[in-house]
Design an enzyme around this catalytic site. Structure first.
Site, short mmCIF file in Angstrom:
data_model
loop_
_atom_site.label_atom_id
_atom_site.label_comp_id
_atom_site.label_asym_id
_atom_site.label_seq_id
_atom_site.Cartn_x
_atom_site.Cartn_y
_atom_site.Cartn_z
N CYS A 88 0.79 -1.23 0.00
CA CYS A 88 0.00 0.00 0.00
C CYS A 88 0.82 1.29 0.00
O CYS A 88 1.90 1.35 0.56
CB CYS A 88 -0.94 0.07 1.20
N ARG A 144 3.17 0.55 -5.44
CA ARG A 144 3.08 -0.18 -4.19
C ARG A 144 1.84 -1.08 -4.12
O ARG A 144 1.69 -1.87 -3.20
CB ARG A 144 3.06 0.80 -3.01
N TRP A 165 -2.61 -2.80 -2.00
CA TRP A 165 -2.29 -4.14 -2.52
C TRP A 165 -2.88 -5.13 -1.54
O TRP A 165 -2.45 -5.23 -0.39
CB TRP A 165 -0.79 -4.33 -2.63
N ASN A 185 -1.46 1.10 6.16
CA ASN A 185 -0.55 0.19 5.47
C ASN A 185 0.02 -0.73 6.53
O ASN A 185 0.64 -0.26 7.48
CB ASN A 185 0.57 1.00 4.80
N GLY A 186 -0.22 -2.02 6.41
CA GLY A 186 0.32 -2.95 7.40
C GLY A 186 -0.71 -3.96 7.83
O GLY A 186 -1.68 -4.22 7.11
N GLU A 217 17.21 -15.22 -13.92
CA GLU A 217 16.66 -13.86 -13.91
C GLU A 217 15.88 -13.59 -15.20
O GLU A 217 14.81 -12.98 -15.18
CB GLU A 217 17.80 -12.84 -13.72
N LYS A 265 11.92 -12.62 -15.27
CA LYS A 265 11.41 -11.40 -15.93
C LYS A 265 10.24 -11.76 -16.87
O LYS A 265 9.23 -11.08 -16.92
CB LYS A 265 12.51 -10.72 -16.75
N GLU A 271 7.13 -12.75 -14.83
CA GLU A 271 6.54 -11.58 -14.18
C GLU A 271 5.77 -10.71 -15.16
O GLU A 271 4.69 -10.24 -14.87
CB GLU A 271 7.65 -10.68 -13.60
N HIS A 323 19.82 -34.01 -17.89
CA HIS A 323 19.24 -34.77 -16.78
C HIS A 323 17.73 -34.56 -16.66
O HIS A 323 17.16 -34.83 -15.61
CB HIS A 323 19.94 -34.38 -15.47
N LYS A 336 5.56 -4.01 -5.89
CA LYS A 336 6.98 -3.66 -5.91
C LYS A 336 7.67 -4.10 -4.62
O LYS A 336 8.78 -4.58 -4.64
CB LYS A 336 7.11 -2.15 -6.10
C1 G6P Z 1 8.93 -8.36 -5.29
C2 G6P Z 1 9.22 -7.77 -6.67
C3 G6P Z 1 10.52 -8.34 -7.24
C4 G6P Z 1 11.66 -8.13 -6.24
C5 G6P Z 1 11.32 -8.80 -4.90
C6 G6P Z 1 12.34 -8.47 -3.83
O1 G6P Z 1 8.50 -9.67 -5.41
O2 G6P Z 1 8.15 -8.03 -7.55
O3 G6P Z 1 10.84 -7.67 -8.44
O4 G6P Z 1 12.84 -8.67 -6.76
O5 G6P Z 1 10.07 -8.30 -4.43
O6 G6P Z 1 12.24 -7.10 -3.53
P1 G6P Z 1 13.31 -6.29 -2.72
O7 G6P Z 1 12.72 -4.92 -2.56
O8 G6P Z 1 13.50 -6.98 -1.41
O9 G6P Z 1 14.57 -6.27 -3.53
#
Ligand code: G6P
Length: 657
Positions: A39, A64, A115, A141-142, A526, A530, A533, A549, A652
């Site tokens: 949030c 957020r 969120w 938020n929380g 990675e 990506k 996501e 394998h 995020k």
């Molecule tokens: C979320 C984001 C990812 C990020 C991960 C860790 O899941 O969608 O893109 O890598 O959090 O976030 P941080 O802020 O701890 O790097």
């Protein structure tokens, strides 16, 4: 599950649901409470239209969370106008256009973008939440962990809940504290009385119709900063919400209450004693948080990577030595280290996997890289000679924060690698090394990921330097090679158009595999992350040697397989093994997309598509080979019609375990 309908009486609330006097509560009661864990929050008191300021702020905080949005504006005449709507901010704006904005002309107010974790992201669960009279509004938020007891207490005295949220209880409790007893008529004291009773992590922002010139906020764990302008004051989850108006900010501490008005702010602790908060000046401007002419933030952030790398490394080599930021670990502490753990989530975890190769090579220390969400549940072997490197862009990720707490409880030393000044993870760590990637708005990490690799490498060099496993001139050479990577990334950015065209070609694929060896393996992970996501496509990263394998069974005619080739001049054995792997998959019909060093002729016959990258030292290649994978994922997502910056179901920073 049945829907229950309550008829409620509200006397002075313009909150739409309550005006209609009717809300529906699905389920059987408090078991279905909804929680709001990431949030974005913004509050304002000043001379401008609070609605405009708050909506602008929410737009920048939407990364957020974007399950719902809402606003509350005090009209200065004893009225409190509230509107909220499930879905993105644009839904709220459309709703405001529908109901008219006349009630929202005041110059004090607040807003929220949510969120959701538990419970449906629907209108009635959207923030702000009001008390029964509609005079108090709260955004949150929380998580309020003891909400069930509080809710039962309120229901026992006849309060009927209008939502399924934990947040709503606080609105009722604050209203009741305000109406009776020692805190009668004192909003600030009423808020303090209530927050003292709350368990969990939270930021609350509160308005009361009787106090049209103030906004009160309280913080425990969840972030909150104050912005101090000329005749106007802000509170927000992060500075991007008010950077357009002021760069002068104050970071609230743990368990603090702040009251803002037009002339400034006052901070106390939860008991009312004056408290200190840390002022700072924001050193980036609004344009850094705007798209800068790009179609989406992620593309802008991809292009900012050379700068992010340069900024992260700047100032870390002085008088022939690598120096870390708030280095509260002495050289002796670093010499005592006998094991390193890297704990992180998502892309940050992948940055740790990359760094393992370098740190072990440079320091001869064992390095374990662990998903933060697994770390503390398996009783890892930790003691005061263990260095735990907690990597987090946001510095808020709950899994990583809990891993830090666990490590410290076991006496391990914790070094945070973080992109957000003053966030909770660095605050709770022994030392911090900030990445200076600047604000990252796109939900999928790009520039912060590259900056994390660079920062992790600095940690490795600092360890090697303190422990004498590298001579000073070797440390200097490694550092300068790392510094030179900003230019190499810039060069790779020259391939963006070629990669975007390839992305459009691949947009209809059902799945994509990614293969790498050595440091190319985490890059493959990675690249796959990506794509998952952003493009909601099945994607997997594999260690190329593992192909035989099992995963090779997945190869079929036309399946795109991205291969990250090591330099033919670096580890020749790795290179020749990967050439064999590509020929194996090509023979089985895969469509090969090969990322290889310029001039690597051996690989050309096996590449259906070749993306060339500059020659760099083996350990540094991830800093450039990742870049085309970021562009590829973003372009495939764009071609499929998805929102690149705000992928579905993601946020995020995830402040829930
Ligand atoms: C979320 C984001 C990812 C990020 C991960 C860790 O899941 O969608 O893109 O890598 O959090 O976030 P941080 O802020 O701890 O790097």
């Amino acid at each position: 599950m049945t829907a229950r309908t309550f008829r409620l009486v509200y006397t002075n609330c313009r909150c739409d649901l309550r005006k209609r006097g009717e809300v529906a509560l699905s389920g059987d009661g408090p078991g279905l409470v909804t929680l709001c864990l990431v949030c974005g929050i913004v509050g304002y008191v000043g001379h401008r239209s609070a609605l405009d300021v708050v909506l602008d702020g929410l737009r920048r905080l939407e990364y957020r969370g974007y399950d719902s949005a809402g606003v509350a504006v005090l009209d200065g005449d004893g009225g409190l106008a509230v509107e909220r709507k499930a879905g993105r901010l644009t839904n709220l704006e459309a709703r405001l256009d529908e109901v008219g904005r006349d009630a929202f002309t005041g110059t004090a107010g607040m807003g929220h973008t949510r969120w959701a974790t538990h419970g449906a992201p629907i209108d009635r669960n959207s923030h702000p939440h009001c008390d029964v009279t509609g005079r108090v509004a709260v955004v949150h938020n929380g998580i309020i962990e003891n909400f069930a007891a509080l809710r039962a207490e309120l229901e026992a005295v006849g309060v009927e809940m209008a939502s399924d949220t934990d947040t709503e209880t606080t609105a009722h409790l604050i209203a009741r504290a305000y109406d009776e007893g020692d805190t009668k008529g004192d909003l600030e004291a009423s808020v303090r009385t209530v927050v003292r009773r709350l368990e969990g992590a939270f930021t609350l922002v509160v308005t009361h119709a009787d106090h049209p010139d103030v906004v009160v906020a309280a913080r425990r764990s969840s972030p909150l900063v104050v912005g101090v302008g000329e005749g106007e004051t802000f509170v927000a989850s992060d500075v991007s919400a008010f950077i357009e108006h002021t760069r002068e900010a104050v970071e609230l501490g743990q368990d603090q209450v702040v009251v803002i008005d037009r002339d400034g702010y006052r901070v106390t602790d939860f008991d009312g004693a004056d408290a200190q908060a840390k002022p700072f000046t924001v050193n980036w401007d609004l344009s850094a948080a705007e798209k800068g002419g790009h179609e989406y933030f992620m593309l802008k952030e991809i292009e900012e990577q050379p700068e992010a790398l340069a900024n992260t490394l700047r100032g870390h080599f002085r008088d022939g030595r690598v120096v870390l930021d708030e280095q509260r670990l002495s050289d002796q502490d670093l010499r005592d280290v006998d094991k390193v753990f890297v704990v992180a989530c998502g892309s940050a975890y992948h940055s740790g996997l990359v760094a393992k190769y370098a740190i072990e090579h440079w320091t001869r220390l064992p390095v374990e890289v662990e998903l933060a969400s697994e770390f503390r549940y398996r009783d890892p072997v930790l003691d005061r000679d263990t260095l735990v490197v907690a990597v987090s862009q946001s510095g808020e990720t709950a899994d990583t924060l809990e891993a830090v707490r666990h490590a410290r409880s076991q006496k391990a030393r914790v070094l945070a690698v973080c992109n957000t000044n003053g966030a909770q993870i660095p605050r709770e760590s022994d030392a911090v090394l900030y990445t200076h990637a600047g604000p990252e708005i796109g939900v999928a990490s790009t520039k912060a990921f590259l900056a994390q690799i660079a920062a992790n490498y600095l940690v490795g060099l600092a360890l090697a330097q303190a422990r004498g496993t590298k001579y000073p001139d070797e440390v200097a050479q490694e550092f300068h090679q790392l510094e030179a990577m900003a230019d190499a990334v810039q060069k790779v950015l020259g391939t963006i158009d070629q990669v975007r065209a390839l992305g459009r070609e691949l947009a209809d694929s059902k799945a994509v595999l990614f293969l790498g060896r050595h440091v190319g393996y985490p890059v493959a992970l990675e690249g796959a992350l990506k794509l998952k996501e952003l493009a909601y496509m099945h994607a997997e990263g594999f260690a190329a040697g593992e192909l035989k394998h099992g995963p090779i069974a997945l190869i079929e005619e036309g399946l795109p397989v991205v291969v990250i080739m090591p330099s033919p001049k670096g580890r020749a054995v790795l290179h020749s093994k990967l050439v064999s792997n590509i020929s194996e998959i090509q023979a089985r019909g895969a469509r090969t997309i090969v990322i290889a060093e310029e001039g690597d002729e051996t690989v050309r016959p096996f590449a259906d598509h070749l993306i060339e990258i500059p020659a760099v030292p083996t350990l540094l290649q991830p800093l450039i080979s990742t870049v085309p994978l970021q562009v590829l994922a973003a372009e495939i997502a764009r071609s499929r019609g998805y929102d690149v910056d705000k992928p579905r179901n993601l946020a995020k920073s995830v402040t829930v375990e």
